[in-house]
Each structure stands twice: as C-alpha cells, then as structure tokens.
Scaffold this motif. Sequence first.
Motif: not given
Lengths: 692, 692
Positions: A427-432, A534-541
Amino acid sequence: MSDRKHRVIFQPMGARTEVAEGASLRSAARSIGVAIDSICGERATCGKCKVIVQRGDFTHDNLVSDINHLSPPDAGERAYWQRRRKGLQAQGEDPDAFRLSCQARVCGDVVVRVPESSQAVQQVVRKAVRARPVDVRPTLRKLYLELEEPTLEQPLGDWERVKAALLQADPITRGPHQLPLDGEKLTIDLAPLRELSRALRLKEWRITVTVRGSHEVVRVESGYSETLVGLAVDIGTTTIAAHLCDLHSGAVLTTEAAMNPQVGYGEDIMSRMSYAAEEDDGLHTMQTAVLKTIDRLSRRAARQAGVKATDVMEMVVVGNTTMHHLFLGLDTLALGQAPYVPTLHSGLELRVRDLGLVSVNPGAYVHLLPITASFVGGDSMAVLLAEGPQRQDEHWLIVDVGTNAELVLGNRRRLVCTSTPTGPAFEGAHVEYGIRATDGAIERVEIDAQTLAPRFKVVGSDVWSDDAGSSGEHPLARGICGSGIIDAVAELYRVGVVDAGGQFRTELESSYLREGEYGRYYVLAETHQTTIGREIPITQEDVRQIQLAKAPLYVAAHYLLHEFGLERPDRILLAGGFGSHIDPLRAMLIGMIPDCPLDRVHAVGNAAGDGAWLALVNRDCRQEARDLLRRLERIELPALPGFQDQFMLALHFPHMVDPYPNLAKIAPAREIDPMVARLYGDNVPTIGSKTV
Amino acid sequence: MSDRKHRVIFQPMGARTEVAEGASLRSAARSIGVAIDSICGERATCGKCKVIVQRGDFTHDNLVSDINHLSPPDAGERAYWQRRRKGLQAQGEDPDAFRLSCQARVCGDVVVRVPESSQAVQQVVRKAVRARPVDVRPTLRKLYLELEEPTLEQPLGDWERVKAALLQADPITRGPHQLPLDGEKLTIDLAPLRELSRALRLKEWRITVTVRGSHEVVRVESGYSETLVGLAVDIGTTTIAAHLCDLHSGAVLTTEAAMNPQVGYGEDIMSRMSYAAEEDDGLHTMQTAVLKTIDRLSRRAARQAGVKATDVMEMVVVGNTTMHHLFLGLDTLALGQAPYVPTLHSGLELRVRDLGLVSVNPGAYVHLLPITASFVGGDSMAVLLAEGPQRQDEHWLIVDVGTNAELVLGNRRRLVCTSTPTGPAFEGAHVEYGIRATDGAIERVEIDAQTLAPRFKVVGSDVWSDDAGSSGEHPLARGICGSGIIDAVAELYRVGVVDAGGQFRTELESSYLREGEYGRYYVLAETHQTTIGREIPITQEDVRQIQLAKAPLYVAAHYLLHEFGLERPDRILLAGGFGSHIDPLRAMLIGMIPDCPLDRVHAVGNAAGDGAWLALVNRDCRQEARDLLRRLERIELPALPGFQDQFMLALHFPHMVDPYPNLAKIAPAREIDPMVARLYGDNVPTIGSKTV
C-alpha cells in the motif's frame, strides 16, 4: 486539558481553526477538512503525517507562531526524527521545524505547512462490476392492487384488506422464479404499516406492495410503481464501492465509490482493531464513519440513476472479517489476537434500521455473506460466488491481495482457504517514497537491461516518463505506489541490479546507481521528474520491504498447494482492487505467486463487488454461500510446522541456489514460461543466491 | 408572531417565565411545569383552564399587568363567559378578569392567578393486577452454558460455538412447557451479537443465554444469571399502568402507574385523534410522550423490584384502538371518521427498538394483542383473556367503561362486541364542578330520603362528610368526579328530587333545593365543606350530562342482547379503571346497565391489565387472542336501524311510563331486585315520566 483555545493555520491551503489546548495538529486538520495522510494509525512510525512548523510573527493574522507552541516530542517521535535528521539536512531542511502532526499537541497559536507528500488525496477508484450473465431471482417482488373501499358494513382493517387482496392476486401474478405467498405467515413490517393508511387513501385504494420472500410486506406505495432497486456494497480496507442495481433486470445502474473513512483511524486493519479496542467509543466511531459513507454513496448512486435512495429495498454487503465486524459494530478484540476468533461465521440478514443506515428505505434488509475465518471474510465468499472454482474440475488458486491477502485453492471436490497479512509495503507504506495509488503515484516501471535507464507511468496519466504526452508535458511523479514498487523491484532483479537475496550488487556501475547515507540506491525518478523537488529512489530498505510483503503470500500458496499435493495450480486469479493492478509477470518474477503458465494468470478485477451483486440479484447465491461455508476448509498458517523456515526461504526471489539444502524447497529453480522468455529475451535472471 | 418576549407570573405558585408574543397562557404554564387542567383539548368549552388576570403595578417585579396584555377573547370564549357571567358576579368575582388560559395569548407582561379548580393534580391510580392462578409458559427461556475455549486448532467463531453448546444443552435442560430449539433456524439478534465476544471472555467462557421461542437468542450475559422479567403495560386513555412480572413464577413484582401524558393534548380520544391529524408532527409528539412515560415506568418498576430495566426482555401492551395506534405511530385519521377503519386488526410482535423504547433490553420484543374494531381494542381482548366469557355456557356481558365504553356479550358458542362513546361526564367534564378522580373529588354520595340531606366521601379520605375522621376533621371537597356524579344523580332520582325524565321536580321544598340563574339546583356540599370557597351544586345541566353519558351505554347493551334474543344477561362484569369504581346498584338505578340480579354484577377491576399480564406470562393466551379475533362478531351501533329513537328512549331513567308507545320499549318497567328493595326500603322510585 484546560479550556484554553488556540489558533492553528495550515499552509499552503490557508485553512484556519481554533482548537482546545491539547488537541493534536492532525485532529485539528481533520476538523476543518484538511486531510493529512496517516498509515500507522498515529503510532509515530510512518512519518506520513509530517508537517513543518513556521516560526515568527504573522501580523496579518495577528498571531505569533513558534515550535514551542506545540507539546515537545516524546521518545518515539524523537527517535523517528533522529533517524531522518541527516537526510533532512542534506535536503536543506531544518530538522528542528519538523513534527509528526499526529503527535504534536497544540498549546499555543501555530502556523504549520503541510508538505505535498503528507497531503492525503482522494483515491482514484477503479472498481466496477464486470458484466456477467446471471439468473435474476431477487428476494423481492412487487404486486399492484386495486382494493374495495371499506364501508360501515365492511369496515375491515387496512392490513387485513391488503392481505386478502395479496393472496388473491398472488397466483395470477406470480412468475416462475417467485415464491408463493404464505397466507398463514404473511405479515407487514412496522415501517410500511405506518404508511399504509395514507397510501391506501391517496390514490383511491390503488397501491403497490413490495413483498420480501414468501411472507413479509416491506413497502407500500400509493398507486402503481415499478421501481425495484437494491445496493451491492463492497467495503474494502481502503475503498468502499456501492453498486445500485435494478432488481428486475439485474443491471447495474450506477456505481459510486469513496475512500473508506476508517483510513483516518488507521491504514491497516490491525491499527483499526486497536483503535476500536483502545479508544473511547472507538468501535462506534468507526462504524458510524462507514455507515455515513454508505448513506452518502447510496444517495449519490440513486440520484445518478434517477431514483430515490428510499427506493433501495435490499442491500448486500461484503468485506473482510474486520470490515464486516466494524460495519456491524462487533467487537474486534478477539479477532486481532490469537486464536483469532470472529464473533460469527454465518451469513446475516438484518434490517437496515437496526444498523443505523438512514438513506435507504427503513423497510429494507441488508444481507451479509458468511465469513470463513478471522481473516477470510465475506469478500472471499463473494469472490468464490463470482468466479466459481467450486464449479471447476481444474484446481484454481484465487489470490485476493489487499492490505491482507486471502487465498483459496481447490475445485468442485475440495476447497481450502487461508489468509496472511502482506505487510504494508503493497500500500506504499514503509517504503521511503511510498504513497497510495493516487494521482502522481508511479504505478508502472520498466528498466532498460543495457543502460539501466528507468521509465515509469504515473496514476492519472497515460504516457511514459520518457515520452511527452499530447500536452507536450512529461508526467511528473509524487511518489510510488504498490504496483510500481513491485514493478521496480522485479525489474531491478531482472536486469541484475539486485540479486536473488534482494541485495544490491556492488559490482555494477551506472549513473542510476548512487551511494547514500544507508548505502547503494537506484534513482527511479530524477528531481526534475517529480513534483516534490527531490529524486525518488529505490533503496535497499525498499527492496527488503517488498520481500517481507511478498514472502507470506508465497508461503500461503505453498501450503495450500501442499494440502492438495500439487506443484502448481491450473489457474491463478488475482482479485481485489490491488490484486488486479499487479502485473502478473512481475508478481511471478519476484516470487509473489507460484509458477503457472502466464496465460493462465488473470486479474479478475473487483470480484468481491461482483459477488455482492450476484447475491443481491439472485437469492440462490446466498444459499450457495451457506453451502460453501460448510465446505470450505481452512488452514491457519502460523500453526503449521516449519512455517518460519519456509518464510525465510520465501523471502528470496526465485531461481536461486538453495541456501538450506536440508529443508524442503519451496522456491525451486523454475523453468521459465515461454511467454516470460519471449518478453525478456536474454535477460532472464540467472544470478546466484545470497542469504538475506 | 413577532420576536418580542413578555413576562408571565403564575400565582399562587409564584412561578415566572418569559415567553414569545402570541404564546397561550396555558402553554406558558406548561413550559415551566405549572399544570393547568384541560379536558376539552383547548376548544374553549370545558372551562377547566380558567385563570384570573391580576391588574396593576407589581413594583416588586417591576411589571405592570393588565387584561389588555392578553389577546381579546374570540366569539367562542366570549360565549363561554357570557353564560357564566351572572354566576361569577353572584360569587363576588369580577367576570371581566377571567380568561380561558388555553385561548388567551400573551401580548404584554401579565400576572395571572390559577384557581385551585384549574390546577391539575397527579391522579390517584388504583390499578393493580389481581392475583390469579395461571400456567406460566413464557416466550423466553434461559440456558447457562460452559464452553470450551477456542484454540488455534479449533478457532470456531463465538456464535457457532454458542449455538453448538445450546443445541447440546437443550434436551437436557428443557422443561415440559418449553419448546425444543430448532437447530436449522437458530439465530441471534444483533443486540446480543454485539455483546457476545465480551460476555464470553469476561467469565471464562461461562454465559447465560436467553432464547425466545424455538429459534432466536435475544440476550447473552456473562456468567450465571437467573433474572427473567417482563412488563405488562395497559395504556388507558387517562392512566398508563406497568406491571413488572417474574417470568419464572408469573408473579407481579411491582406495579407502577402514571397519567397518560397525552391528556395534555386532549382529554378524550377524539380530540387526540384530531391533534394527531391536524398538528405538525402531532402523531409523533403523542407517540413519543407515551413511549417516554413507559420508559419512565419501566425504570421505576425495575428499581422497585431490584432488577435493571434492561432485564426486561418481553413486553405485552394493551390499549384501546386509538391508544394502540398512537403507541405504534399509526395514522388515526381513518380511525376517527366513518367507516372507522383501523390500520390493522392482527396482533403484532415487534422489537422494542423499532418503536423507540430505550429503557428495556434492546433485544426485547413487545407483543400487542389484536384489535377487533376501531373502538374495540386490545384492551377488550385483554379483558376477554382475563375473564373468559368464551369459556362459559352462561351469557356474560362485559362492560368496560372509560371515556369510551366497550361491550362484549356472549358465551362459548358466540361472542358479539360493540363500542360507544360515553360522553365526557363520566370523567368529570361538562359537569359544573366536575373534576377527575383526584384528591378531594367527591366519589360517593348518599341522600337521606326523608330530610334530603346529603353526605359524601372524597378521594383520599375514608370518612363520610357527616363524620369527623380520626384527625377530628371533616373531609373537604374540591369538586365531584364521575362515580360521585352517578351516585348523586341516582340518589336524586331515588329520593324523588328528579323524575324519570331527569327533570328537577318543582313541587318539592327543601333547604337543599335552591333557585339559581338557571333554575333549581341541589346543594351537595355547602361552602364550608369545600376547599374552593363555594358550594358544590348538582344542577339540571349536570343531570342532563349524566343522561347523555349513560344512554349510549344502555343502547349498546340493548342491541347486544337483541342479537342474542335475550332480555337480560346472566352476569354483568364492570371492567376498566372507571367501571370498577361505579356502584353497580346506582348504575342500574339510572339505567346505565341492563337489569340483572345485583349479586351477579361484578366490578372486575383492571381486567385489561390482567389480560396483558396473562399474555405476558403464558404464550398460549396470545394464540387464544388470535382465535378470539377470528370468532368475535361486531356490530356498529349507528349503523343499526332505529338507533336515534332508541337513544332518545334510553335518556330516561328506568321504570317510567313509555312516552313513545309506538316504539319497541328498551327500558321496561323493572321488577326491583330483592337486594335493591332491601337496601332502599320504601324509597324505590315510582315517579311518572316526562320527555326530555
């Protein structure tokens, strides 16, 4: 809490209010219709509700705002900001001006800015019942009567007069699918009884009577009236959809949908259950919120269809077990803790007025489909009614993915179900930069295998980010939603940026791969491609969160297949608002669903709404649901042996070398489906494993 | 009506209020709890609401009061005062200071005095259910269950767990009169469903379940609980009585009663029906008033009995057809005009919450006994259940006298009923000093045949007016109520003061017979025997009012006897709160009821309340009522030929020479019952007739 009042101004909307000392900023916002996002249910963990406190003298408003005009952050909130301090500084922000609006309590005048990422936007709702042929056999029937006027010699009471005429008219007017009236039991509800005297005398003893089943009059109207409508309601955790149906033809006349207002009390069902249990009147508050929304939807739908909301004489409501309990005002405490026991399984038939629904006819009934288990609710039952694995020889796997996933596997001989939480990442939560599937959310991602360059599509736009639309403008992103994250992670795995363990590979070099405070990350959208500066990243997390979300789904399917001794299902149906937005190929690639030929994986859309509609227009479906309740077997995942180990294995992406050779494999090296191979060409991932 | 406000002070209470211009004095009084009597429903005919306007400068209150600060009287009120002008002057009063408080509207500050005769006093209620042996077969049954706690392996839902335990416990615990539970249909109401989860977990899976009939759970309580009570309610036109009953023993635990608050909107049922039809929201207002009173009574009764009002799980409500309709919120328009059609006849079974009763358990049901006709209501049905003429070989005549009279004649083979308005005189209205049966009302009268000296008894005292009580004080009268008027008129006839035509005889001389503005009258109480500072007379008009009230009763009985070809009934039962206060001998003497040996005339007290109680504790009585509804024949009086002529004849007191020799006699010269002869000695009236 004292009686003192303070002024609060929200920017950029300029909305202002005066609240009692001690009110939280978020509740102050809600009170004047400023919707601030929240996913964690005000637990100071998601950060979706952050606001920026403005300092200084606002002479125009004759007000001095200061950070000290809010209660100091407690340990939980301090810890939250500690983790983000450097990041905010790197963005040129003042970390000390930030507060979580769910935590900060007003103790002086204050002006706060609500950043765009915190603004909750009306969700785009795409639910719509699919056209589907069905026998129309409603619970209701209309009869038009012309009565003899009473005289002093024949002063029979109104109801007895109507009853005699009904029994006389019944055999003449009855259709092949209609029940004969039961003269002994025939009765009339208090609501139409109160109308009866007036209705009879308004149009010279001509009335139209609505009979429910074989023995209850639920409505009387003066003169002749044909209108016969019902409402099928699907209460999702996030969205409530209402389908207004013609009960003569079975046709859906209009569909209206709205956000589930309980989102304001907690995004996921667990936080709602704790709100219901812990807050004063929490259960009633959440029930009332849903009832009001349904009343609003029914009025809107009726207006659209050119009927009155009080023409609605029958409702079917489906929802997962928690939605079902909250709708009925049933305690959810036992539901939320082991052994997860619902208050009841059986289907229910109630008068709408017992619930407090006021828009529809007071003589109307609401039918609730039965519940299989604490986490396999009436919505699953509705999906079964709509899709009918119980009528197949093949083994079908139905996966209804929402905040919670409900799975059913089986055929006409046997049906087994289970359920699992999926974690909030979908649902988009816990994602940066995760947000819900609202305008500006990245929902589709592709990554070029050679250059590693991304392209994306956002909700509300039809063009890819590397195209200019008809307007000549590139779509801009505000964040990323569940289906976008799944796409992104699947693509990162496919092109080799992350390995089967979900780890960012260190050996690759690319301008899209950068180093941050918490290690390597991938840039999905550059700053100029976003509306948030700001940029939108995909992180390790982020990758880890998707692994945590998809693993339980895979384990659940694994255990169901194991019950049948099957390697794979004959067909997979992805149901639910979210489920039908997932790209089946990507879902399979990251090991969210078991292997299955790609042309046998279907998104069935809002099958729960379909099932509700079926149960509304065809009363036999209610009997089918009762039968299913008896037949449907259920397995409880955490109760099964080896669950933890299987879960650890399922965190991996498929096609890996087994890191635990002594355990039964649940993610075997897969033979790539020819369709997958065709799409991906040579980029089929063959990367070795790493433990997580 | 302007926005202006004016001050109103009521003396002698000293109650003050401020009301909008145009408000009536009576409504101003009601708004601050000053109860001013009204019988005619504010039609300017009864004069019970009269007040005296004080003129002058009330410096203490800084207020000038004047008669001109009230709207001028309209034609109706002027006519009323015109008739009483001389009488008031004779009493030394200023006729121009008097106003009817229901008519006078405030248009300036004003001080008014409320004379004692206008003050409405809480009525003395004597209703009480008679002890009576009865089979206790209630609709409800309690079962105590000890359940297995659910586990992850056996997580069956709460209701299904309870259901299984109920079906297991049923055959073991079932008593001989209890219905077996129906496993297929067994269901649970929403109210207990909402309690279920908590109740189960509060006392370690031990609960007590209340089942209604064979298939509905209506209550769950944690742990063990025996309490099982119900409420039998008798809604009279004037009084509402509630009997709290133990449903194990059938015993009446407490009885509470109160005035029917609808009295404030009209004394008789016709004025209430017009209030319901003509006033905005009038029906709802009157329904709500009764519901609130019942809620208050049930709380009071429960407190008295040491239980909770929410322990009440079943109610039976009886009342005449108008009370029945107003209680349910049913339109009374058709009921009040020819052909007098009720909305329904059948008995009804409803949930209390559908009606809006909030004091008792929300899972409780209310049962309403069936209605025979527009003016023969559930109260008559209750009297039949209690007295049982349908179980006799003899022909019994039941006369239920209230504002309206309901009569049933018959035996086990045939039952015929009818009803008639009796005129308001029996309630003290339209009689010069008539008041309701409240403290200080003359209720018994005897007149010495030789001296013509009266003696009387008043409500609230046990001594006759010619004795001094234990306190050494003589009882003082405030007015005269229905039974007192009947006694007085019967005595005046017996001693020869009035003749069979109801005319005061002119040839008699006595210090008790005086001449007034409107001719001869009899002094029942001298000024020093009253609290109102004036003598209480019986006037020619008072006798006429009693003739008008008793004649329809006699005609109704006559027609019923005619149906059976009978001269007289075998037994007469006088029922109803008022009926059981009438002296049977006097009633027979004035020709209110047909001749019958005096020892076969019985006052049966509040038989309607008894019937409600029976239907509450024994469910078979409800079936008996259904059967009676089918059997009971009904005749409508004004529809019968010769009605007007019979009515004219019935105005006479019995034992007269027939003034209309061509008509069938309905009041034949009677053979005096030996009991009457014994009581009256030589004073049996033998006076000739005169037409009225």
